[in-house]
Design a protein around this motif. Structure first.
Motif, PDB file in Angstrom:
ATOM      1  N   VAL A  93       0.758  26.046  16.789  1.00 32.95           N
ATOM      2  CA  VAL A  93      -0.064  27.200  15.269  1.00 32.95           C
ATOM      3  C   VAL A  93      -1.490  26.845  15.961  1.00 32.95           C
ATOM      4  CG1 VAL A  93       1.796  27.718  14.470  1.00 32.95           C
ATOM      5  CG2 VAL A  93       0.530  25.432  14.018  1.00 32.95           C
ATOM      6  N   GLY A  94      -1.772  25.720  16.472  1.00 37.58           N
ATOM      7  CA  GLY A  94      -2.988  25.468  16.502  1.00 37.58           C
ATOM      8  C   GLY A  94      -3.766  25.646  17.351  1.00 37.58           C
ATOM      9  N   PHE A  95      -3.205  26.733  18.419  1.00 37.99           N
ATOM     10  CA  PHE A  95      -3.808  27.406  20.021  1.00 37.99           C
ATOM     11  C   PHE A  95      -4.672  28.492  19.403  1.00 37.99           C
ATOM     12  CE2 PHE A  95      -0.105  26.455  22.210  1.00 37.99           C
ATOM     13  CZ  PHE A  95       0.033  25.454  22.294  1.00 37.99           C
ATOM     14  N   GLU A  96      -5.944  28.636  20.170  1.00 41.87           N
ATOM     15  CA  GLU A  96      -6.190  30.229  19.791  1.00 41.87           C
ATOM     16  C   GLU A  96      -5.590  30.887  20.860  1.00 41.87           C
ATOM     17  OE1 GLU A  96      -9.883  30.753  18.369  1.00 41.87           O
ATOM     18  OE2 GLU A  96      -9.267  28.684  17.872  1.00 41.87           O
ATOM     19  N   ALA A  97      -5.772  32.520  20.413  1.00 45.41           N
ATOM     20  CA  ALA A  97      -5.196  33.040  20.554  1.00 45.41           C
ATOM     21  C   ALA A  97      -5.004  33.788  22.075  1.00 45.41           C
ATOM     22  CB  ALA A  97      -5.876  34.632  20.363  1.00 45.41           C
ATOM     23  N   HIS A  98      -6.421  33.195  23.160  1.00 46.43           N
ATOM     24  CA  HIS A  98      -6.643  33.263  24.611  1.00 46.43           C
ATOM     25  C   HIS A  98      -6.081  31.857  25.002  1.00 46.43           C
ATOM     26  CE1 HIS A  98      -8.547  37.227  23.757  1.00 46.43           C
ATOM     27  NE2 HIS A  98      -7.864  37.924  24.800  1.00 46.43           N
ATOM     28  N   TYR A  99      -4.745  30.927  25.125  1.00 46.37           N
ATOM     29  CA  TYR A  99      -5.211  29.920  25.539  1.00 46.37           C
ATOM     30  C   TYR A  99      -4.009  29.602  26.715  1.00 46.37           C
ATOM     31  CZ  TYR A  99      -0.045  31.115  24.853  1.00 46.37           C
ATOM     32  OH  TYR A  99       1.372  31.378  24.952  1.00 46.37           O
ATOM     33  N   SER A 100      -4.636  28.717  27.225  1.00 48.06           N
ATOM     34  CA  SER A 100      -4.727  28.426  28.380  1.00 48.06           C
ATOM     35  C   SER A 100      -3.143  27.863  28.312  1.00 48.06           C
ATOM     36  CB  SER A 100      -5.484  27.259  29.379  1.00 48.06           C
ATOM     37  OG  SER A 100      -4.791  26.854  30.453  1.00 48.06           O
ATOM     38  N   LEU A 101      -2.726  29.290  29.618  1.00 46.76           N
ATOM     39  CA  LEU A 101      -1.025  29.571  30.796  1.00 46.76           C
ATOM     40  C   LEU A 101      -0.958  28.760  31.163  1.00 46.76           C
ATOM     41  CD1 LEU A 101      -1.229  33.421  30.785  1.00 46.76           C
ATOM     42  CD2 LEU A 101      -0.100  31.686  29.235  1.00 46.76           C
ATOM     43  N   LEU A 150       2.814  34.079  20.917  1.00 45.91           N
ATOM     44  CA  LEU A 150       1.843  33.990  19.831  1.00 45.91           C
ATOM     45  C   LEU A 150       2.438  33.182  18.838  1.00 45.91           C
ATOM     46  CD1 LEU A 150      -0.106  37.931  19.366  1.00 45.91           C
ATOM     47  CD2 LEU A 150      -0.374  35.614  20.624  1.00 45.91           C
ATOM     48  N   PRO A 151       1.469  32.235  18.749  1.00 44.12           N
ATOM     49  CA  PRO A 151       2.410  30.998  17.202  1.00 44.12           C
ATOM     50  C   PRO A 151       1.334  31.353  16.649  1.00 44.12           C
ATOM     51  CG  PRO A 151       1.655  30.185  19.323  1.00 44.12           C
ATOM     52  CD  PRO A 151       0.972  31.065  19.699  1.00 44.12           C
ATOM     53  N   ILE A 152       1.704  31.345  15.215  1.00 41.67           N
ATOM     54  CA  ILE A 152       0.679  31.869  14.197  1.00 41.67           C
ATOM     55  C   ILE A 152       1.190  31.114  13.166  1.00 41.67           C
ATOM     56  CG2 ILE A 152      -0.256  33.453  12.154  1.00 41.67           C
ATOM     57  CD1 ILE A 152      -0.337  35.318  14.512  1.00 41.67           C
ATOM     58  N   GLY A 153       0.673  30.468  11.946  1.00 42.06           N
ATOM     59  CA  GLY A 153       0.945  29.467  11.068  1.00 42.06           C
ATOM     60  C   GLY A 153       0.144  30.346   9.880  1.00 42.06           C
ATOM     61  N   THR A 154       1.315  30.513   8.808  1.00 45.13           N
ATOM     62  CA  THR A 154       0.738  31.769   7.424  1.00 45.13           C
ATOM     63  C   THR A 154       1.244  30.564   6.385  1.00 45.13           C
ATOM     64  OG1 THR A 154       1.139  33.266   8.728  1.00 45.13           O
ATOM     65  CG2 THR A 154       0.888  32.921   5.990  1.00 45.13           C
ATOM     66  N   GLY A 173      -2.441  25.439  31.202  1.00 43.91           N
ATOM     67  CA  GLY A 173      -2.137  23.902  31.036  1.00 43.91           C
ATOM     68  C   GLY A 173      -1.279  23.629  29.634  1.00 43.91           C
ATOM     69  N   ARG A 174      -1.815  22.661  29.449  1.00 42.08           N
ATOM     70  CA  ARG A 174      -1.147  21.505  28.003  1.00 42.08           C
ATOM     71  C   ARG A 174      -0.267  22.672  27.168  1.00 42.08           C
ATOM     72  NH1 ARG A 174      -1.815  20.705  22.993  1.00 42.08           N
ATOM     73  NH2 ARG A 174      -0.450  19.032  21.335  1.00 42.08           N
ATOM     74  N   GLU A 175      -1.131  23.785  26.567  1.00 44.95           N
ATOM     75  CA  GLU A 175      -0.844  25.223  25.760  1.00 44.95           C
ATOM     76  C   GLU A 175       0.388  25.456  26.425  1.00 44.95           C
ATOM     77  OE1 GLU A 175      -4.590  26.011  25.712  1.00 44.95           O
ATOM     78  OE2 GLU A 175      -5.161  24.463  23.782  1.00 44.95           O
ATOM     79  N   GLY A 176       0.237  26.147  27.766  1.00 43.81           N
ATOM     80  CA  GLY A 176       1.220  27.183  28.665  1.00 43.81           C
ATOM     81  C   GLY A 176       2.810  26.104  28.577  1.00 43.81           C
ATOM     82  N   HIS A 177       2.748  24.563  28.824  1.00 41.03           N
ATOM     83  CA  HIS A 177       3.293  24.669  29.195  1.00 41.03           C
ATOM     84  C   HIS A 177       4.572  23.545  27.628  1.00 41.03           C
ATOM     85  CE1 HIS A 177       2.901  23.400  33.372  1.00 41.03           C
ATOM     86  NE2 HIS A 177       2.200  23.308  33.017  1.00 41.03           N
ATOM     87  N   ILE A 178       3.521  24.229  26.903  1.00 41.27           N
ATOM     88  CA  ILE A 178       4.470  23.710  25.593  1.00 41.27           C
ATOM     89  C   ILE A 178       5.159  25.640  24.702  1.00 41.27           C
ATOM     90  CG2 ILE A 178       3.708  23.867  23.004  1.00 41.27           C
ATOM     91  CD1 ILE A 178       1.652  21.700  23.966  1.00 41.27           C
ATOM     92  N   ALA A 179       4.408  26.494  25.022  1.00 41.38           N
ATOM     93  CA  ALA A 179       4.608  27.734  24.830  1.00 41.38           C
ATOM     94  C   ALA A 179       5.832  28.491  25.305  1.00 41.38           C
ATOM     95  CB  ALA A 179       3.644  28.618  25.749  1.00 41.38           C
TER      96      ALA A 179
END
Length: 265
Positions: free
Chosen positions: A115-123, A17-21, A125-131
């Motif tokens: 940190v631009g991902f939504e909480a339920h990002y796609s596993l 879970l990425p979070i920017g603060t 696609g691109r977001e899942g590969h970045i994670a």
């Protein structure tokens, strides 16, 4: 996700879970712990992380790995964070204690994107590969020695935390021994048995750690004088021996600079 409380998304079925603060200057996150492990990266500023076992100073553009269920607090000095909260079973190689690490350019860019991902990002696609790539990059990080241990005994721990908050070159072993109603020899022996270093060696390292946040707003010369070093050269040599890099890497101005508007020593 930006400025989202972890508690509101901790249940989400994602290993990372990425979070920017963004934090106000000098903000203190008081004692707390997370169910997940935490990769805490300061995109700006300096962080000071305390646990019951030690203190870790995190210079700009470095990160600290915090194990799951570790009680800790964090002082934020001009910090905007990029954190990853990670399910412990996804990182069996995670260190057992807090560890400061380097953050190279690729990892910085991946964190910025994540940190631009939504909480339920796609596993898939691109977001899942970045994670997934983030975990590979973190596993390859180099530990950095920006920490000191804290004694287990409450009275010794109190002395050390007080010193970290306000390092004073005038403090001696005799000073501390008197505070604990012990002889200097007994105090030194007890301290060494808990920490592995003498009190004098510990204080010298603590002063160098204290230099890191000071260098945000002051020159090498100013910090050297504030911490009781005979010259900027002596301070630079000691800092470089301890941390493997010169203080000029973190200084607001060159050693010859005067006190500017941001000067706070």
């Amino acid at each position: 996700m930006k400025n989202v409380p972890l508690d509101s998304v901790d249940h989400v079925d994602r290993a990372v879970l990425p979070i920017g603060t963004d934090y106000p200057p000098g903000h203190l996150l008081d004692w707390h712990e997370h169910r997940r492990t935490q990769f805490l990266y300061g995109a700006t500023g300096v962080m000071v992380v305390d646990t019951d076992e030690g203190t870790w100073t995190v210079p700009p553009e470095r990160a600290v790995l915090i194990p799951a269920a570790t009680r800790h607090r964090v002082r934020m000095l001009g910090v905007s964070t990029r954190s990853l909260y990670i399910e412990p079973d996804a990182v069996p190689w995670w260190p057992a204690t807090c560890t400061v690490v380097d953050v190279p350019p690729l990892l910085r860019e991946l964190l910025s994107a994540a940190v631009g991902f939504e909480a339920h990002y796609s596993l898939s696609g691109r977001e899942g590969h970045i994670a997934a790539l983030l975990l590979h990059e973190i596993a390859a990080r180099t530990p950095l020695p920006f920490h000191v241990a804290i004694p287990a005994t409450a009275e010794l721990a109190a002395l050390c935390r007080e010193y970290l908050a306000a390092p004073d070159v005038g403090v001696t072993n005799a000073t501390w021994a008197a505070r604990t109603a012990m002889s200097e020899r007994s105090f030194t022996r007890r301290f060494r048995s808990e920490i592995g270093d003498s009190p004098a060696v510990w204080r010298a390292r603590a002063r160098l750690l204290a230099a890191v946040p000071l260098l945000r707003t002051a020159s090498v010369s100013e910090v050297a004088g504030h911490l009781g070093y005979a010259s900027p050269a002596a301070f630079t040599a000691a800092f470089t021996r301890a941390f493997g890099m010169p203080p000029s890497r973190f200084a607001a101005r060159s050693a010859g600079g005067g006190s500017g508007p941001g000067h706070r020593l």
